[in-house]
Design a protein around this motif. Structure first.
Motif, short mmCIF file in Angstrom:
data_model
loop_
_atom_site.label_atom_id
_atom_site.label_comp_id
_atom_site.label_asym_id
_atom_site.label_seq_id
_atom_site.Cartn_x
_atom_site.Cartn_y
_atom_site.Cartn_z
N ASP A 185 0.81 -1.22 0.00
CA ASP A 185 0.00 0.00 0.00
C ASP A 185 0.85 1.27 0.00
OD1 ASP A 185 -2.35 -1.46 0.05
OD2 ASP A 185 -2.49 -1.46 2.23
N SER A 186 2.16 1.14 -0.13
CA SER A 186 3.06 2.27 0.04
C SER A 186 3.45 2.91 -1.28
CB SER A 186 4.35 1.81 0.74
OG SER A 186 4.10 1.38 2.05
N THR A 187 3.94 4.14 -1.18
CA THR A 187 4.74 4.76 -2.22
C THR A 187 6.14 4.92 -1.66
OG1 THR A 187 2.88 5.97 -3.22
CG2 THR A 187 5.10 6.82 -3.64
N LEU A 188 7.13 4.34 -2.35
CA LEU A 188 8.51 4.38 -1.88
C LEU A 188 9.21 5.65 -2.37
CD1 LEU A 188 7.76 1.32 -1.55
CD2 LEU A 188 10.15 0.82 -2.07
N TYR A 189 10.26 6.02 -1.64
CA TYR A 189 11.02 7.22 -1.98
C TYR A 189 12.47 6.98 -1.62
CZ TYR A 189 11.89 12.33 -2.30
OH TYR A 189 12.33 13.59 -2.64
N GLU A 190 13.35 7.02 -2.63
CA GLU A 190 14.78 6.80 -2.38
C GLU A 190 15.47 8.11 -2.05
OE1 GLU A 190 18.98 5.30 -4.38
OE2 GLU A 190 17.17 5.43 -5.63
N ILE A 191 16.27 8.10 -0.99
CA ILE A 191 17.05 9.27 -0.57
C ILE A 191 18.53 8.94 -0.75
CG2 ILE A 191 17.73 10.71 1.38
CD1 ILE A 191 14.90 10.40 2.47
N TYR A 192 19.21 9.70 -1.60
CA TYR A 192 20.66 9.61 -1.72
C TYR A 192 21.23 10.45 -0.57
CZ TYR A 192 25.24 9.52 -3.98
OH TYR A 192 26.56 9.31 -4.27
N VAL A 193 21.69 9.76 0.47
CA VAL A 193 21.88 10.43 1.76
C VAL A 193 22.93 11.54 1.72
CG1 VAL A 193 21.07 8.48 3.14
CG2 VAL A 193 23.49 8.62 2.55
N ARG A 194 23.93 11.40 0.88
CA ARG A 194 24.95 12.46 0.78
C ARG A 194 24.59 13.36 -0.41
NH1 ARG A 194 27.04 7.63 2.12
NH2 ARG A 194 28.17 7.53 4.12
N GLY A 195 23.75 14.32 -0.17
CA GLY A 195 23.32 15.22 -1.23
C GLY A 195 21.88 15.66 -1.10
N TYR A 196 21.04 14.82 -0.47
CA TYR A 196 19.61 15.14 -0.43
C TYR A 196 19.34 16.42 0.35
CZ TYR A 196 14.58 14.54 -0.05
OH TYR A 196 13.22 14.74 -0.13
N ALA A 197 20.01 16.61 1.46
CA ALA A 197 19.75 17.77 2.31
C ALA A 197 21.01 18.60 2.53
CB ALA A 197 19.15 17.32 3.65
N ASP A 198 21.85 18.67 1.52
CA ASP A 198 23.11 19.41 1.63
C ASP A 198 22.91 20.90 1.87
OD1 ASP A 198 24.72 17.24 1.43
OD2 ASP A 198 25.78 17.88 -0.37
#
Length: 451
Positions: free
Chosen positions: A43-56
Motif C-alpha cells: 500500500d506504500s509509495t517508496l522514496y529513495e534518498i541519496y543520503v549524501r546530497g539530499y539535504a546538503d
C-alpha cells in the motif's frame, strides 16, 4: 501443513505455497500465503534518498541525519510512505556508500547510531517506514579482512573472499575498490547474518543490493531468520533482470527492471507505448505467481534522470505509468522537482512547480483509488488514435470498480477513441476530457467506467 503448487506443461513458475494451521485448540484452521508481501508495503509509495546530497542545503543541522530529519515534514506533505536510504554504514570515502568497511558501524560523516535511530523514530512518528540498504555481496578493499588477506595466502581472513588465478579478488564489472565475499565461508555468513540482525532491530525492511550476486541459500536463511522475528519485515531485491525464483522463500517485492527499461525505450521513441503492457505481462511468463509484488521506478542513483534522457512530455506520461500500472511506485529524491543531476545535491531552489504539481496529483490519485495499485487487475481496452506509437490505453479492475487509463508520451494533446463507457471527467486533473471522437489526453488521464 504446507501446500506447494507449480505450473504444469509448457509453462514455468516458481513454487507458490500456503500454510494451513490450526487456530488455537479448536476445529478452525487458518490459511497463510507464505510468499505474500507485507500488506503495509504493497500500500506504500517508496522514496529513495541519496543520503549524501539530499539535504546538503541545510547549513544549521549538526549531522546529515538531522538534516534528513528536517526534511521529513516535506516528505510527509508529499505523501510518500516508505523511505529507502542509500547505505549509511562506515565506508571507504566514496559518496555512494556501497563500499563498506564496517558492517556494524554507522558512517562517521553521517552521524552516530543514535542519530540514525532518531531519524527512523521521527519517520515512524509521521507514519513512514524506513528501508536499510543492505550490501552483502562484497566489502570495500579498505575493510580490515581484505587488508589482512590481500597478497597473503596464509592470512587469517584469506578464505573470506573470492580470488582469481591472478591473485586479485573476485569482483563484478571490473570494480576496483571492492572484493566479493566467499559465501562458502561460515564465518562470512555468520558475520553478515549478525549484521542483518543488528539493523533489522532499527529498520522496517531491507533493500538488498545486488541480490542476484548472493547465493540463494543465504537469502533463504536470512528470510527465515528475519521473518521468524517479524513477519511484517520487508525484503526488496535488486535484480537486473528480475528473477522469478527469488520469489520462492527469499524476497517480498522485486525491482521491475523489465518495465523500467521499457519505459526508457518508449520515452526515447524506440518502442511503441503499447509495449508497456507486454512488459507487465512478462512477469507471468517469467514464472511469478499472480500475487507477486513489484517496485515500479523511472530513476535511481545509478541511472540518468528520465527527464534528461526522454524529455518533459515523456517524463510526465511515464510518471503516470508508475501510479496506474500494477505495482508499488518509487520516486528517486528530486524526481518530483524536475532534478536533472543524478547524484548532485538537490537543487531545492530550482524546483519546477509544474513537475511537483503533477506528482502531487498522481500521489493523490493513487491514494484515492487503490484499484490502480497492486490489487487491481490489468485488463485490455480496445482503442484507436492517430498517435499509436505515443499513446496506450488500458484498464484496471477490481470487483465493481473499473478505470480506463490513457498515457501519451508524445508532445501536445492526443485524442483516443475507446470501446468503453466512462465518465469523461479525468480523475487526475478534475476536468472533462470529452471530445467529438473520444477522449483527450496530454500526458496521463484516468476515467471511471460506468458501464
Amino acid at each position: 501443513m504446507r501446500i506447494h503448487g507449480v505450473a504444469v506443461g509448457a509453462s514455468y513458475s516458481v513454487a507458490d505455497a500456503v500454510s494451513v494451521d490450526r487456530l488455537g485448540d479448536g476445529a478452525d484452521f487458518g490459511v497463510t500465503r507464505l510468499n505474500e508481501p507485507p500488506g503495509w508495503a504493497t500500500d506504500s509509495t517508496l522514496y529513495e534518498i541519496y543520503v549524501r546530497g539530499y539535504a546538503d542545503d541545510d547549513e544549521e543541522a549538526e549531522t546529515t541525519f538531522e538534516a534528513l530529519e528536517n526534511r521529513l515534514n516535506y516528505l510527509d506533505e508529499l505523501g510518500v510512505d516508505c523511505l529507502w536510504l542509500t547505505p549509511v554504514l562506515q565506508h571507504d570515502g566514496k559518496p555512494h556508500g556501497y563500499n563498506i568497511t564496517d558492517f556494524f558501524a554507522i558512517a562517521d560523516d553521517l552521524g552516530t547510531r543514535d542519530d540514525y535511530e532518531a531519524f527512523v523514530d521521527a519517520a515512524h512518528d509521521r507514519g513512514m517506514a524506513v528501508l536499510f540498504d543492505l550490501v552483502l555481496n562484497h566489502s570495500a578493499r579498505d575493510h580490515e579482512w581484505f587488508q589482512d588477506a590481500y597478497q597473503n595466502p596464509d592470512a587469517q581472513y584469506r578464505d573470506r573472499y573470492e580470488w582469481q588465478e591472478s591473485g586479485e579478488p573476485g569482483t563484478y564489472f571490473d570494480w576496483e575498490l571492492i572484493a566479493n565475499f566467499d559465501f562458502t565461508s561460515l564465518e562470512v555468513r555468520r558475520h553478515l547474518l549478525d549484521a542483518a540482525d543488528t539493523w533489522a532491530e532499527v529498520a522496517d525492511g531491507f533493500r538488498c543490493d545486488m541480490a542476484w550476486a548472493v547465493p540463494e541459500s543465504f537469502w533463504k536463511e536470512l528470510r527465515d531468520r528475519l521473518k521468524s522475528e517479524d513477519p511484517e519485515f520487508l525484503l526488496l531485491d535488486e535484480t537486473i533482470p528480475y528473477i522469478a525464483d527469488f520469489h520462492e522463500g527469499m524476497f517480498d517485492i522485486h525491482f521491475d527492471t523489465t518495465l523500467y527499461f521499457m519505459l526508457r525505450q518508449v520515452g526515447s521513441g524506440h518502442e511503441p507505448a503499447e509495449s508497456l503492457l507486454d512488459a507487465v505481462e512478462g512477469r507471468t511468463r517469467s514464472g511469478f505467481p499472480d500475487h507477486a509484488a513489484f517496485m515500479l521506478y523511472l530513476e535511481n542513483h545509478d541511472e540518468t534522470r528520465y527527464v534528461v534522457e526522454c524529455g518533459d512530455d515523456a517524463a510526465k506520461a511515464a510518471a503516470g505509468a508508475l501510479f496506474t500500472l500494477p505495482g508499488i511506485p518509487m520516486l528517486y529524491g528530486g524526481q518530483e522537482l524536475g532534478q536533472r543531476g543524478t547524484r548532485d545535491p538537490l537543487a531545492w531552489g530550482d524546483a519546477r512547480e509544474e513537475i511537483r504539481s503533477h506528482y502531487d496529483d498522481l500521489l493523490a490519485l493513487h491514494d484515492d483509488h487503490p484499484v490502480l495499485g497492486v490489487e487491481g487487475e490489468l485488463v485490455d481496452v480496445e482503442y484507436e488514435t492517430e498517435n499509436p506509437d505515443d499513446v496506450v490505453a488500458f484498464g484496471r479492475k477490481d470487483g465493481d470498480a473499473g478505470y480506463v487509463v490513457l498515457l501519451n508520451f508524445g508532445p501536445g494533446t492526443a485524442t483516443v477513441g475507446i470501446d468503453e463507457t466512462v465518465d469523461a471527467t479525468d480523475l487526475v486533473s478534475g476536468v472533462s476530457r470529452a471530445a467529438e471522437d473520444g477522449l483527450t489526453v496530454e500526458d496521463v488521464a484516468v476515467f471511471e467506467t460506468t458501464g
